[in-house]
Design a protein around this motif. Structure first.
Motif, PDB file in Angstrom:
ATOM      1  N   THR A 167      91.841   3.730  78.412  1.00 21.27           N
ATOM      2  CA  THR A 167      91.358   4.171  79.718  1.00 21.27           C
ATOM      3  C   THR A 167      92.513   4.251  80.690  1.00 21.27           C
ATOM      4  O   THR A 167      93.483   3.494  80.584  1.00 21.27           O
ATOM      5  CB  THR A 167      90.276   3.232  80.296  1.00 21.27           C
ATOM      6  OG1 THR A 167      89.756   3.802  81.508  1.00 21.27           O
ATOM      7  CG2 THR A 167      90.836   1.851  80.625  1.00 21.27           C
ATOM      8  N   MET A 168      92.425   5.199  81.601  1.00 21.34           N
ATOM      9  CA  MET A 168      93.403   5.240  82.673  1.00 21.34           C
ATOM     10  C   MET A 168      92.953   4.295  83.784  1.00 21.34           C
ATOM     11  O   MET A 168      91.755   4.069  83.997  1.00 21.34           O
ATOM     12  CB  MET A 168      93.589   6.658  83.211  1.00 21.34           C
ATOM     13  CG  MET A 168      92.352   7.315  83.805  1.00 21.34           C
ATOM     14  SD  MET A 168      91.888   6.782  85.483  1.00 21.34           S
ATOM     15  CE  MET A 168      93.222   7.440  86.417  1.00 21.34           C
ATOM     16  N   ILE A 169      93.932   3.740  84.488  1.00 25.99           N
ATOM     17  CA  ILE A 169      93.678   2.862  85.628  1.00 25.99           C
ATOM     18  C   ILE A 169      94.504   3.381  86.799  1.00 25.99           C
ATOM     19  O   ILE A 169      95.673   3.727  86.641  1.00 25.99           O
ATOM     20  CB  ILE A 169      94.087   1.407  85.309  1.00 25.99           C
ATOM     21  CG1 ILE A 169      93.256   0.851  84.153  1.00 25.99           C
ATOM     22  CG2 ILE A 169      93.950   0.517  86.549  1.00 25.99           C
ATOM     23  CD1 ILE A 169      91.770   0.722  84.449  1.00 25.99           C
ATOM     24  N   ALA A 170      93.896   3.424  87.969  1.00 26.01           N
ATOM     25  CA  ALA A 170      94.613   3.889  89.158  1.00 26.01           C
ATOM     26  C   ALA A 170      93.953   3.327  90.406  1.00 26.01           C
ATOM     27  O   ALA A 170      92.893   2.679  90.343  1.00 26.01           O
ATOM     28  CB  ALA A 170      94.645   5.415  89.204  1.00 26.01           C
ATOM     29  N   ALA A 171      94.591   3.579  91.518  1.00 24.40           N
ATOM     30  CA  ALA A 171      93.990   3.281  92.824  1.00 24.40           C
ATOM     31  C   ALA A 171      93.644   4.601  93.478  1.00 24.40           C
ATOM     32  O   ALA A 171      94.348   5.603  93.307  1.00 24.40           O
ATOM     33  CB  ALA A 171      94.956   2.495  93.695  1.00 24.40           C
ATOM     34  N   LEU A 172      92.571   4.624  94.219  1.00 26.46           N
ATOM     35  CA  LEU A 172      92.104   5.836  94.877  1.00 26.46           C
ATOM     36  C   LEU A 172      92.035   5.565  96.369  1.00 26.46           C
ATOM     37  O   LEU A 172      91.495   4.539  96.788  1.00 26.46           O
ATOM     38  CB  LEU A 172      90.721   6.208  94.347  1.00 26.46           C
ATOM     39  CG  LEU A 172      90.128   7.536  94.790  1.00 26.46           C
ATOM     40  CD1 LEU A 172      90.840   8.686  94.082  1.00 26.46           C
ATOM     41  CD2 LEU A 172      88.644   7.587  94.471  1.00 26.46           C
TER      42      LEU A 172
ATOM     43  N   VAL B 165      98.324   6.472 103.529  1.00 24.14           N
ATOM     44  CA  VAL B 165      98.675   5.869 104.815  1.00 24.14           C
ATOM     45  C   VAL B 165      97.819   4.638 105.086  1.00 24.14           C
ATOM     46  O   VAL B 165      98.309   3.575 105.471  1.00 24.14           O
ATOM     47  CB  VAL B 165      98.525   6.897 105.962  1.00 24.14           C
ATOM     48  CG1 VAL B 165      98.596   6.200 107.319  1.00 24.14           C
ATOM     49  CG2 VAL B 165      99.610   7.964 105.864  1.00 24.14           C
ATOM     50  N   ALA B 166      96.507   4.768 104.862  1.00 22.54           N
ATOM     51  CA  ALA B 166      95.592   3.662 105.154  1.00 22.54           C
ATOM     52  C   ALA B 166      95.823   2.456 104.255  1.00 22.54           C
ATOM     53  O   ALA B 166      95.563   1.311 104.641  1.00 22.54           O
ATOM     54  CB  ALA B 166      94.148   4.147 105.032  1.00 22.54           C
ATOM     55  N   THR B 167      96.304   2.693 103.025  1.00 24.64           N
ATOM     56  CA  THR B 167      96.459   1.587 102.064  1.00 24.64           C
ATOM     57  C   THR B 167      97.920   1.246 101.792  1.00 24.64           C
ATOM     58  O   THR B 167      98.214   0.517 100.844  1.00 24.64           O
ATOM     59  CB  THR B 167      95.769   1.945 100.732  1.00 24.64           C
ATOM     60  OG1 THR B 167      96.387   3.116 100.181  1.00 24.64           O
ATOM     61  CG2 THR B 167      94.286   2.190 100.936  1.00 24.64           C
ATOM     62  N   LYS B 168      98.846   1.753 102.608  1.00 24.79           N
ATOM     63  CA  LYS B 168     100.273   1.512 102.376  1.00 24.79           C
ATOM     64  C   LYS B 168     100.555   0.008 102.311  1.00 24.79           C
ATOM     65  O   LYS B 168     100.140  -0.759 103.182  1.00 24.79           O
ATOM     66  CB  LYS B 168     101.117   2.151 103.475  1.00 24.79           C
ATOM     67  CG  LYS B 168     102.616   2.133 103.178  1.00 24.79           C
ATOM     68  CD  LYS B 168     103.382   2.921 104.225  1.00 24.79           C
ATOM     69  CE  LYS B 168     104.851   2.988 103.867  1.00 24.79           C
ATOM     70  NZ  LYS B 168     105.507   1.681 103.905  1.00 24.79           N
ATOM     71  N   GLY B 169     101.241  -0.423 101.256  1.00 25.19           N
ATOM     72  CA  GLY B 169     101.569  -1.832 101.077  1.00 25.19           C
ATOM     73  C   GLY B 169     100.543  -2.606 100.277  1.00 25.19           C
ATOM     74  O   GLY B 169     100.800  -3.735  99.861  1.00 25.19           O
ATOM     75  N   LYS B 170      99.377  -2.005 100.013  1.00 28.37           N
ATOM     76  CA  LYS B 170      98.338  -2.672  99.232  1.00 28.37           C
ATOM     77  C   LYS B 170      98.594  -2.426  97.751  1.00 28.37           C
ATOM     78  O   LYS B 170      98.863  -1.298  97.348  1.00 28.37           O
ATOM     79  CB  LYS B 170      96.964  -2.136  99.628  1.00 28.37           C
ATOM     80  CG  LYS B 170      95.801  -2.868  98.976  1.00 28.37           C
ATOM     81  CD  LYS B 170      94.473  -2.369  99.540  1.00 28.37           C
ATOM     82  CE  LYS B 170      93.281  -2.981  98.832  1.00 28.37           C
ATOM     83  NZ  LYS B 170      93.240  -4.446  98.951  1.00 28.37           N
ATOM     84  N   THR B 171      98.531  -3.472  96.934  1.00 25.93           N
ATOM     85  CA  THR B 171      98.915  -3.336  95.530  1.00 25.93           C
ATOM     86  C   THR B 171      97.745  -3.158  94.563  1.00 25.93           C
ATOM     87  O   THR B 171      97.947  -2.794  93.410  1.00 25.93           O
ATOM     88  CB  THR B 171      99.727  -4.562  95.079  1.00 25.93           C
ATOM     89  OG1 THR B 171      98.977  -5.750  95.351  1.00 25.93           O
ATOM     90  CG2 THR B 171     101.061  -4.619  95.812  1.00 25.93           C
ATOM     91  N   PHE B 172      96.519  -3.449  94.967  1.00 29.36           N
ATOM     92  CA  PHE B 172      95.332  -3.226  94.133  1.00 29.36           C
ATOM     93  C   PHE B 172      95.362  -4.015  92.824  1.00 29.36           C
ATOM     94  O   PHE B 172      94.845  -3.565  91.810  1.00 29.36           O
ATOM     95  CB  PHE B 172      95.148  -1.727  93.828  1.00 29.36           C
ATOM     96  CG  PHE B 172      94.837  -0.885  95.028  1.00 29.36           C
ATOM     97  CD1 PHE B 172      93.532  -0.745  95.476  1.00 29.36           C
ATOM     98  CD2 PHE B 172      95.845  -0.232  95.734  1.00 29.36           C
ATOM     99  CE1 PHE B 172      93.232   0.019  96.593  1.00 29.36           C
ATOM    100  CE2 PHE B 172      95.563   0.532  96.843  1.00 29.36           C
ATOM    101  CZ  PHE B 172      94.250   0.660  97.274  1.00 29.36           C
ATOM    102  N   GLN B 173      95.965  -5.191  92.833  1.00 29.75           N
ATOM    103  CA  GLN B 173      96.069  -5.989  91.611  1.00 29.75           C
ATOM    104  C   GLN B 173      94.694  -6.380  91.080  1.00 29.75           C
ATOM    105  O   GLN B 173      94.384  -6.146  89.904  1.00 29.75           O
ATOM    106  CB  GLN B 173      96.902  -7.245  91.880  1.00 29.75           C
ATOM    107  CG  GLN B 173      98.369  -6.954  92.115  1.00 29.75           C
ATOM    108  CD  GLN B 173      99.107  -8.134  92.693  1.00 29.75           C
ATOM    109  OE1 GLN B 173      99.677  -8.053  93.770  1.00 29.75           O
ATOM    110  NE2 GLN B 173      99.100  -9.250  91.989  1.00 29.75           N
ATOM    111  N   ASP B 174      93.887  -6.988  91.906  1.00 28.33           N
ATOM    112  CA  ASP B 174      92.569  -7.430  91.450  1.00 28.33           C
ATOM    113  C   ASP B 174      91.668  -6.243  91.128  1.00 28.33           C
ATOM    114  O   ASP B 174      90.896  -6.286  90.164  1.00 28.33           O
ATOM    115  CB  ASP B 174      91.909  -8.317  92.518  1.00 28.33           C
ATOM    116  CG  ASP B 174      92.646  -9.638  92.707  1.00 28.33           C
ATOM    117  OD1 ASP B 174      93.278 -10.103  91.738  1.00 28.33           O
ATOM    118  OD2 ASP B 174      92.596 -10.191  93.822  1.00 28.33           O
ATOM    119  N   GLU B 175      91.777  -5.203  91.943  1.00 27.84           N
ATOM    120  CA  GLU B 175      90.944  -4.020  91.709  1.00 27.84           C
ATOM    121  C   GLU B 175      91.233  -3.415  90.327  1.00 27.84           C
ATOM    122  O   GLU B 175      90.309  -2.992  89.623  1.00 27.84           O
ATOM    123  CB  GLU B 175      91.204  -2.962  92.788  1.00 27.84           C
ATOM    124  CG  GLU B 175      90.704  -3.343  94.178  1.00 27.84           C
ATOM    125  CD  GLU B 175      91.764  -4.041  95.015  1.00 27.84           C
ATOM    126  OE1 GLU B 175      91.663  -3.971  96.254  1.00 27.84           O
ATOM    127  OE2 GLU B 175      92.680  -4.672  94.427  1.00 27.84           O
TER     128      GLU B 175
END
Length: 374
Positions: free
Chosen positions: A64-69, A73-83
């Protein structure tokens, strides 16, 4: 052949994938933060990467592919580790429900943050990463991608929040990537413009049919060039590298300055226009929707997607840093380049047509005769 990616290679990957992100896919800052998180937890960590040919031939053994959506700009600096980890778990459960076993992770798109994220998730979940990418570049929407164009079902889509909320979206038509995009974007807005997601479960045969094979290795090599080459020589060094690879590449602006940025963030997108004045005096307009879509000069369109339009920050002497549109600013010294995307982007008419709605929304008039395609 299987290999263990060390910290240096992962860092190269962050910058190389940011180059291939073409203005989108998250910033290198986010990718580097993910590397820090890995080595803070395990100073001796490495991530196993395997070639597609090493996947099991069983059609029920899947990846499966994994990504952040979301809005860069709104999420700059957020790493989405848990997500990302929650999305893997959710897709593992969905695969089991369908009589399949999830054994591999792959990158869904190139980008400084979005390519490193699936590697982090793979490491955290104890699964190997595949040496491929779902697009070989970053894309603004689920329907502007290689996989749906080449017949890979988007549904089911797993959407996962930081807190562990997991949503499974199953469309009536598994190929209806537009419906999947709508669902994902609504959920993205519900979770502060950013969410983790998984989609396009694929077996070995499907990867051979549709994905950008060897893209992780390619990005690592490009990142290595950027990290080891003085800023003033970077574009020329890239030009030599791509010539050896027989991949068309050209500088659009060798050196220039950003003179204006018009940008709005809404619906999980950053949409706008960046104006660049080349040192030679010409003005260029880069139109983007998260990713750079096309470039105009003197009222003519000279480059469009699927070509990768990359912006390199030239403000540091030791390294030309590829940047996303969330990292640009007026007065910034940059180079602008065009690189031919993975060959899969050129084997079907739909590879162009899937961009139509995004391009029209950004103000482009389809089929302008002066546009050059590779």
């Amino acid at each position: 052949m299987a290999r263990e990616l060390n910290r240096t290679e992962l860092t190269n990957l962050v910058y190389g994938s940011s180059f291939y992100g073409g203005g989108g896919g998250g910033s290198s800052e986010e990718g580097l933060a993910l590397i820090e998180a890995i080595y803070k937890e395990d100073p001796n960590a490495s991530i196993k990467m395997i070639d597609i040919q090493e996947m099991e031939n069983d059609p029920n053994i899947v990846s499966t592919m994994i990504a952040a959506l979301g809005s860069p700009v709104a999420t700059k600096g957020k790493t989405f580790q848990d997500e990302s980890v929650n999305a893997v778990k959710g897709m593992g459960e969905e695969a089991k429900f369908r009589g399949k076993e999830l054994k591999y992770i792959y990158s869904g798109e190139m980008g400084g943050g979005n390519t490193m994220l699936p590697l982090y998730a793979a490491w955290k979940c104890g699964l190997p990463i595949l040496d491929t990418d779902g697009n070989g570049r970053a894309v603004p929407e689920l329907n502007t991608g290689l996989l749906p164009v080449h017949g890979i079902p988007t549904s089911p889509v797993i959407l996962a929040s930081e807190a562990g909320d997991t949503i499974v979206a199953r469309t009536k038509d598994p190929m209806d990537c537009v419906a999947c995009e709508k669902i994902a974007r609504y959920m993205c807005q519900a979770f502060d413009q950013g969410i983790g997601f998984a989609a396009w479960i694929m077996n070995k045969e499907q990867h051979l049919q549709a994905s950008a094979l060897g893209q992780i290795t390619l990005a690592i090599e490009v990142g290595n060039i950027l990290m080891t080459t003085p800023t003033g020589n970077a574009v020329e060094k890239l030009q030599n590298y791509f010539k050896e690879k027989k991949i068309p590449f050209q500088p659009i602006v060798k050196t220039g300055t950003i003179t204006d940025i018009q940008i709005t963030s809404a619906g999980g997108f950053d949409t706008g226009v960046t104006t660049v004045q080349a040192d030679s005096g010409e003005l260029f307009k880069v139109i983007f929707q998260n990713e750079n879509l096309y470039v105009e000069t003197e009222g003519k369109t000279i480059v469009t997607v699927p070509s990768i339009i990359s912006t390199l920050d030239l403000s540091k002497e030791n390294m030309a840093v590829p940047i996303s549109n969330s990292e640009t600013y007026v007065g910034q010294k940059i180079a602008l380049t065009e690189t031919k995307a993975n060959e899969r982007w050129y084997d079907l008419p739909e590879c162009y047509h899937c961009w139509n709605e995004v391009m029209i929304s950004a103000g482009y008039q389809i089929a302008k005769p002066e546009v050059k395609f590779w």
